[in-house]
Design a protein around this motif. Structure first.
Motif, PDB file in Angstrom:
ATOM      1  N   ILE A 181      23.585  16.805  36.712  1.00 51.83           N
ATOM      2  CA  ILE A 181      23.400  18.169  35.672  1.00 51.83           C
ATOM      3  C   ILE A 181      24.128  19.159  34.981  1.00 51.83           C
ATOM      4  O   ILE A 181      23.596  19.693  33.818  1.00 51.83           O
ATOM      5  CB  ILE A 181      22.285  18.959  36.852  1.00 51.83           C
ATOM      6  CG1 ILE A 181      20.953  18.123  37.726  1.00 51.83           C
ATOM      7  CG2 ILE A 181      22.161  20.303  35.801  1.00 51.83           C
ATOM      8  CD1 ILE A 181      21.041  19.350  38.812  1.00 51.83           C
ATOM      9  N   GLY A 182      25.235  19.647  36.003  1.00 50.02           N
ATOM     10  CA  GLY A 182      26.130  20.367  34.175  1.00 50.02           C
ATOM     11  C   GLY A 182      26.157  19.621  33.310  1.00 50.02           C
ATOM     12  O   GLY A 182      26.422  20.131  32.292  1.00 50.02           O
ATOM     13  N   GLN A 208      25.284  18.510  27.434  1.00 56.28           N
ATOM     14  CA  GLN A 208      24.669  18.105  26.460  1.00 56.28           C
ATOM     15  C   GLN A 208      23.707  18.432  25.225  1.00 56.28           C
ATOM     16  O   GLN A 208      23.343  17.846  24.719  1.00 56.28           O
ATOM     17  CB  GLN A 208      23.856  16.520  26.626  1.00 56.28           C
ATOM     18  CG  GLN A 208      25.245  15.437  27.015  1.00 56.28           C
ATOM     19  CD  GLN A 208      25.039  13.994  27.610  1.00 56.28           C
ATOM     20  OE1 GLN A 208      24.342  14.087  28.197  1.00 56.28           O
ATOM     21  NE2 GLN A 208      26.305  13.418  27.634  1.00 56.28           N
ATOM     22  N   ARG A 209      22.955  19.047  25.949  1.00 53.80           N
ATOM     23  CA  ARG A 209      21.538  19.448  25.180  1.00 53.80           C
ATOM     24  C   ARG A 209      21.357  20.727  24.588  1.00 53.80           C
ATOM     25  O   ARG A 209      21.129  20.667  23.925  1.00 53.80           O
ATOM     26  CB  ARG A 209      20.404  19.616  26.784  1.00 53.80           C
ATOM     27  CG  ARG A 209      19.107  20.293  26.281  1.00 53.80           C
ATOM     28  CD  ARG A 209      18.199  19.871  24.766  1.00 53.80           C
ATOM     29  NE  ARG A 209      16.673  20.049  24.797  1.00 53.80           N
ATOM     30  CZ  ARG A 209      16.960  21.317  24.443  1.00 53.80           C
ATOM     31  NH1 ARG A 209      17.507  21.571  23.250  1.00 53.80           N
ATOM     32  NH2 ARG A 209      15.469  21.804  23.929  1.00 53.80           N
ATOM     33  N   TYR A 210      22.466  22.169  25.244  1.00 54.61           N
ATOM     34  CA  TYR A 210      22.737  23.376  24.580  1.00 54.61           C
ATOM     35  C   TYR A 210      24.381  23.434  24.315  1.00 54.61           C
ATOM     36  O   TYR A 210      25.188  22.633  24.861  1.00 54.61           O
ATOM     37  CB  TYR A 210      22.338  23.718  26.181  1.00 54.61           C
ATOM     38  CG  TYR A 210      21.188  24.024  25.972  1.00 54.61           C
ATOM     39  CD1 TYR A 210      19.647  24.848  25.467  1.00 54.61           C
ATOM     40  CD2 TYR A 210      20.753  23.172  27.844  1.00 54.61           C
ATOM     41  CE1 TYR A 210      18.583  24.501  26.223  1.00 54.61           C
ATOM     42  CE2 TYR A 210      19.502  23.668  27.970  1.00 54.61           C
ATOM     43  CZ  TYR A 210      18.424  24.188  27.548  1.00 54.61           C
ATOM     44  OH  TYR A 210      17.160  23.661  28.064  1.00 54.61           O
ATOM     45  N   ILE A 222      28.968  26.817  33.108  1.00 56.44           N
ATOM     46  CA  ILE A 222      27.498  26.634  33.822  1.00 56.44           C
ATOM     47  C   ILE A 222      27.424  27.018  35.689  1.00 56.44           C
ATOM     48  O   ILE A 222      28.096  26.178  35.795  1.00 56.44           O
ATOM     49  CB  ILE A 222      26.765  25.222  33.374  1.00 56.44           C
ATOM     50  CG1 ILE A 222      26.957  25.050  32.000  1.00 56.44           C
ATOM     51  CG2 ILE A 222      25.739  25.098  34.530  1.00 56.44           C
ATOM     52  CD1 ILE A 222      26.761  23.474  32.093  1.00 56.44           C
ATOM     53  N   VAL A 223      27.133  28.187  35.945  1.00 55.31           N
ATOM     54  CA  VAL A 223      26.808  28.499  37.356  1.00 55.31           C
ATOM     55  C   VAL A 223      25.351  27.761  38.194  1.00 55.31           C
ATOM     56  O   VAL A 223      24.854  27.865  38.109  1.00 55.31           O
ATOM     57  CB  VAL A 223      27.150  30.459  37.510  1.00 55.31           C
ATOM     58  CG1 VAL A 223      27.051  30.246  38.469  1.00 55.31           C
ATOM     59  CG2 VAL A 223      29.224  29.868  36.933  1.00 55.31           C
ATOM     60  N   CYS A 224      25.847  27.538  39.373  1.00 55.83           N
ATOM     61  CA  CYS A 224      24.202  27.017  40.066  1.00 55.83           C
ATOM     62  C   CYS A 224      24.094  27.676  41.507  1.00 55.83           C
ATOM     63  O   CYS A 224      25.862  28.177  42.154  1.00 55.83           O
ATOM     64  CB  CYS A 224      25.395  25.656  40.380  1.00 55.83           C
ATOM     65  SG  CYS A 224      23.082  24.959  41.758  1.00 55.83           S
ATOM     66  N   TYR A 233      21.716  28.201  36.669  1.00 54.63           N
ATOM     67  CA  TYR A 233      20.415  27.157  37.675  1.00 54.63           C
ATOM     68  C   TYR A 233      20.370  27.497  38.804  1.00 54.63           C
ATOM     69  O   TYR A 233      21.022  27.459  39.567  1.00 54.63           O
ATOM     70  CB  TYR A 233      19.988  25.907  36.786  1.00 54.63           C
ATOM     71  CG  TYR A 233      21.060  24.941  37.672  1.00 54.63           C
ATOM     72  CD1 TYR A 233      20.786  23.740  38.304  1.00 54.63           C
ATOM     73  CD2 TYR A 233      21.765  24.655  36.778  1.00 54.63           C
ATOM     74  CE1 TYR A 233      21.677  23.144  38.839  1.00 54.63           C
ATOM     75  CE2 TYR A 233      22.998  24.435  37.085  1.00 54.63           C
ATOM     76  CZ  TYR A 233      23.103  23.230  38.158  1.00 54.63           C
ATOM     77  OH  TYR A 233      24.168  21.715  38.417  1.00 54.63           O
ATOM     78  N   GLY A 234      19.709  26.596  40.413  1.00 54.19           N
ATOM     79  CA  GLY A 234      19.430  26.549  41.383  1.00 54.19           C
ATOM     80  C   GLY A 234      19.242  25.540  41.914  1.00 54.19           C
ATOM     81  O   GLY A 234      18.542  24.686  40.890  1.00 54.19           O
TER      82      GLY A 234
END
Length: 413
Positions: free
Chosen positions: A219-220, A225-227, A234-236, A333-334
């Motif tokens: 997911i990271g 890749q998208r943003y 990036i914090v989950c 995100y979570g």
């Protein structure tokens, strides 16, 4: 009527209101739903799990709970399209209800009643009664009660000083730059992704990792890749089950969240190395001393809230708003992994498996743009992504995406 345990009560203060944190467990069946039998199965399960029949009552400035036996439960057809407001006459005062379609039903449960492990346990009991596996030997009443787990942890004292604990305030965190639905709306965008569990577990084992960090590794990378993430982290936001760490059992809330960061440095590694690195980071964040520090800080924060002189009806909306703002500022995100759904003994399991085709779990995404709950059943890991924004580039999901009102959970087939 009794006093709520500390952590259960925090949900009534900080996760209630129109956009309450409601966990939805959906079962796809192999046969048409039998509404009367489903209603009786839920009532029977409520006799077993006392905390799930809790009805909140405000006394003075605190939440209490009344948990006498439930005489009826709201089991409603999805076809009417009407939301049920938890804790009102519409649900008989209960903080849960059930909706059903042609071949599926969904438990809607307020998070204050239990965490993912407990809600899956409650679902298990509902299915045992619904599938008639307990006709001759039903479970004992109140066999899975709640326990003051956070009080138990704090009573044992700190196991050591925090070490390596991630403090979001000290980092530059990436927030998804999406236009969210209105704060007055409960609309959500829902996507299901089904992944065979065997290759995922094989990848995790080969990498020296496990399911949650392996998912974060994927997911990271996808988010980067998208943003245009740059050097931000990036914090989950993900929960940790405290039961095995601090040695207790509970049928209520026994977890606490922690932060798992995905850095630019991590992204430069291979997939296996990313999964291994994130596993190592997760082990640091879930050390007993770091988890204890999180519990202690939460207790200190809420002791101040409990002491506020204003009525709870005025304080709670402010706490909800503050909590949402804090979460959205410190998390990208979570993700929550409910684990393998085990329906018990072989005979019981086979009976349920013949009637339950698939299971999916979700929760409204109001604190941050994306919330994912994953659970494994029949060898398939179903990840249910719930977005508080409309996706502009859907990537050919295995099942159709739908925009729904999370309060009704009415989904097209």
């Amino acid at each position: 009527m009794g006093k709520l345990y500390f952590f259960d009560e925090t949900f009534y203060w900080s996760r209630s209101g129109k956009r309450a944190t409601v966990i939805e467990a959906e079962c796809e069946l192999t046969q048409s739903v039998r509404p009367d039998e489903l209603r009786q199965a839920v009532l029977s399960a409520l006799r077993v799990h006392r905390n799930f029949r809790a009805r909140p009552v405000i006394v003075g400035r605190r939440f209490y709970v009344e948990d006498s036996e439930a005489e009826k439960v709201a089991v409603v057809s999805e076809a009417d399209g009407q939301p049920r407001r938890l804790g009102t006459k519409e649900t008989g005062g209960l903080m849960l209800y059930v909706s059903y379609g042609e071949r599926r039903f969904t438990l809607h449960v307020f998070h204050g009643l239990g965490d993912m492990r407990s809600i899956c346990g409650f679902l298990h009991t509902v299915l045992r009664f619904y599938c008639h596996t307990d006709d001759e030997n039903p479970p004992a009443a109140d066999s899975i009660d709640t326990f003051p787990c956070h009080e138990h942890i704090l009573g044992g004292g700190a196991p050591g000083a925090p070490e390596g604990k991630f403090v979001p305030q000290e980092h530059d965190i990436f927030i998804l730059p999406e236009r969210l639905f209105s704060t007055r709306s409960t609309r959500q965008h829902i996507i299901d992704i089904d992944v065979p569990i065997a290759p995922l577990l094989a990848f995790a084992r080969e990498s020296g990792s496990s399911v949650v960090p392996a998912l974060n590794a994927v997911i990271g990378r996808a988010i980067r890749q998208r943003y245009d993430v740059g050097q931000k982290e990036i914090v989950c936001y993900t929960p940790k089950d405290l039961r095995p760490v601090f040695h207790f059992e509970t049928g209520g809330n026994g977890a606490i969240p922690f932060s798992l960061p995905y850095t630019a440095e991590t992204d430069r590694l291979s997939a296996g190395e990313r999964a291994r690195r994130l596993r190592e980071e997760m082990m640091v964040q879930t050390r007993p001393e770091n988890l204890y520090a999180t519990v202690a800080q939460l207790r200190a924060d809420f002791d101040q809230i409990f002491a506020a002189p204003m009525p709870v009806t005025e304080v709670s909306p402010m706490v909800v708003k503050s909590g949402r703002q804090k979460d959205s500022a410190f998390c990208t995100y979570g993700i929550s992994y409910a684990g393998h759904l085990d329906f018990g003994e072989a005979e019981c399991c086979d009976t349920i498996a013949r009637q339950v085709q698939a299971v999916g779990v979700s929760a409204g995404s109001y604190s941050y743009p994306l919330w994912i709950i994953a659970c494994e059943y029949k060898g398939i890991l179903r990840m249910r992504l719930v977005q508080s924004f409309e996706s502009d580039r859907p990537s050919s999901p295995a099942r159709p995406t739908q925009t729904v009102d999370i309060t009704t959970s009415t989904r097209s087939p």
